[in-house]
Design a protein around this motif. Structure first.
Motif, mmCIF file in Angstrom:
data_model
loop_
_atom_site.group_PDB
_atom_site.id
_atom_site.type_symbol
_atom_site.label_atom_id
_atom_site.label_comp_id
_atom_site.label_asym_id
_atom_site.label_seq_id
_atom_site.Cartn_x
_atom_site.Cartn_y
_atom_site.Cartn_z
ATOM 1 N N ALA A 141 51.898 48.657 39.885
ATOM 2 C CA ALA A 141 50.412 48.697 40.415
ATOM 3 C C ALA A 141 49.691 47.541 38.812
ATOM 4 N N LEU A 142 49.934 47.734 37.972
ATOM 5 C CA LEU A 142 49.012 47.252 36.636
ATOM 6 C C LEU A 142 49.325 45.890 36.855
ATOM 7 N N ASN A 143 49.792 45.207 36.752
ATOM 8 C CA ASN A 143 50.823 44.148 36.576
ATOM 9 C C ASN A 143 50.314 43.244 38.271
ATOM 10 N N GLY A 144 50.242 43.850 39.432
ATOM 11 C CA GLY A 144 49.734 43.469 40.317
ATOM 12 C C GLY A 144 48.783 43.112 40.502
ATOM 13 N N TRP A 145 47.619 44.168 40.029
ATOM 14 C CA TRP A 145 46.596 44.316 39.635
ATOM 15 C C TRP A 145 45.669 42.769 38.781
ATOM 16 N N PHE A 146 46.674 42.924 37.684
ATOM 17 C CA PHE A 146 46.361 41.861 36.941
ATOM 18 C C PHE A 146 46.146 40.672 37.204
ATOM 19 N N LEU A 147 47.304 40.120 37.883
ATOM 20 C CA LEU A 147 47.505 39.377 38.820
ATOM 21 C C LEU A 147 46.478 39.000 39.506
#
Length: 433
Positions: A141-147
């Motif tokens: 979830a976090l890396n998807g949001w950063f991207l």
């Protein structure tokens, strides 16, 4: 456009390449022990967690697409609500996975074959690695949001740090503490929690002002949740097809014998290695395609698609050449067992063809995820699985043996790219008005 693509692709490639390198190191650690059963144990354990975690990879893909579109629209409140929504869902799912670990373990090992010795070691691996679920899904979830926020650098930092910790602890546990395949599992658990804690620290450091936008009514907005689960249910089905294919590939390898399982486990690392390079451009496609959809810039979106395929073709040609001239060296790094290399040499042709056959499916995935064209992505994946992968294996297995597995895998990957290319005009019409 090339500069924008590379600004996102290069950090993603750097972070992604640590993942196959980690897989290669894990395989090398097991491949240099005194028995091939350790390779099989880690391979079976890994495929089970691929089945579990890849099934919930919509937490990254859906979050990335939705966030990129909100970023393009300039809607900060919705962008932060998407993150809160995704982290809440990931937490609930991970708790359920841990609570249901006993039936999950039973079903997994009932479905996947393997010798008694391999299964015993794989069960030990499973019982350890299952505790990484909250960190693993939270990172999705976090890396998807950063991207989606066009910040590939933070994804790179969390991934590199997590995988460096994984390498260090796996090496210590395997070689110094003699923990064998269990040591690899513990290394993964420690690494995943290192990654999520790093990601949360970076989130607070840069995006603290966005915390003011948090409103429970926005996070749990019924219409937003319905759209979130609709898109993610399509992505789940799409991902389930990928899981099925790779699980089937490993299971059928194991049903032949431990030797073929070890050989195919080594050779599939070449596909994974290429995938994490080409995924750097696919992730760039996600971020930019979503942004251009949010801005309603059809011209830039079309140019992005063209440039991504130019990069994809170039990367595929380069990797096919590298696999042609360097396969013996890579296999030698992974195992010192002569029998495994001798058998692997009969299937090298599939390794060499892999980049050329598979690159388009990865590029299309990035574009489709960015504009949340989940239905079309789902349908193309179902068609590739049911019309190409399954029939080709079952009709040819008696004639081609292990070659039938590889042919089916290649037809599956090729079919994905072809079906998505056919559906692209429809996606373009739906995304830009």
């Amino acid at each position: 456009m090339n500069r924008k693509i590379l600004q996102l692709a290069i950090p993603n490639i750097i972070s992604n390449v640590t993942i196959p390198l980690l897989g290669l190191v894990d395989m090398a650690l097991m491949g240099h022990l005194d028995s091939e059963v350790y390779i099989g144990a880690v391979s079976l354990g890994t495929v089970i967690f691929n089945f579990i975690y890849w099934g919930f990879s919509f937490l990254r893909m859906g979050t990335s697409g939705f966030t990129a579109q909100s970023y393009g629209e300039g809607d900060e409140a919705e962008s932060f609500s998407i993150l809160a929504r995704s982290l809440t869902v990931s937490t609930v799912i991970s708790v359920l996975i841990i609570l249901l670990q006993v039936p999950i373990e039973w079903i997994s090992f009932a479905a996947i074959g393997g010798s008694a010795e391999v299964e015993t070691l794989a069960r030990e691996y499973f019982s350890i690695r299952i505790w990484a679920a909250p960190a693993t899904l939270g990172l999705y979830a976090l890396n998807g949001w950063f991207l989606g926020m066009q910040n590939a650098r933070y994804v790179m930092i969390t991934s590199i740090l997590a995988n460096v910790f994984n390498l260090i602890f796996s090496f210590i546990f395997v070689y110094f503490l003699q923990m064998n395949s269990a040591g690899v599992a513990w290394g993964t658990v420690i690494a995943q929690y290192t990654g999520i804690l790093t990601g949360l620290f970076l989130l607070r450091k840069k995006y603290k002002p966005l915390f003011a936008h948090y409103q429970q009514s926005l996070v749990f907005n019924l219409a937003a949740l319905k759209r979130f689960f609709k898109v993610n249910s399509d992505i789940f089905i799409r991902t389930f097809c990928v899981i099925f294919v790779f699980t089937f590939f490993t299971s059928k390898s194991a049903s032949i014998n431990d030797h073929i399982l070890a050989v195919n486990s080594i050779l599939i690392q070449f596909l994974l290695l290429f995938s994490f390079f080409i995924d750097g451009f696919a992730f760039a496609g996600e971020a930019l395609a979503g942004k251009y959809k949010g801005e309603q810039r059809k011209d830039l979106f079309y140019e992005l698609t063209r440039r991504l395929f130019v990069w994809g073709i170039g990367l595929a040609l380069a990797f096919s050449f590298l696999f042609l001239v360097g396969n013996k060296f890579v296999i030698g790094l992974l195992t010192n067992q002569d029998g495994l290399y001798d058998t692997a040499s009969h299937f090298i042709v599939w390794v060499i063809l892999t980049p050329l056959i598979t690159f388009s499916s990865f590029v299309w995935d990035g574009i489709y995820i960015g504009v949340t064209a989940s239905r079309e992505m789902r349908n193309s994946m179902l068609a590739a699985t049911l019309l190409l992968f399954a029939p080709s294996f079952y009709f040819l297995q008696d004639v081609l043996g292990n070659h039938a597995l590889w042919l089916a895998m290649m037809l599956f990957m090729l079919g994905r790219g072809i079906f998505q290319a056919i559906l692209f005009p429809k996606v373009l019409a739906k995304s830009f008005h």
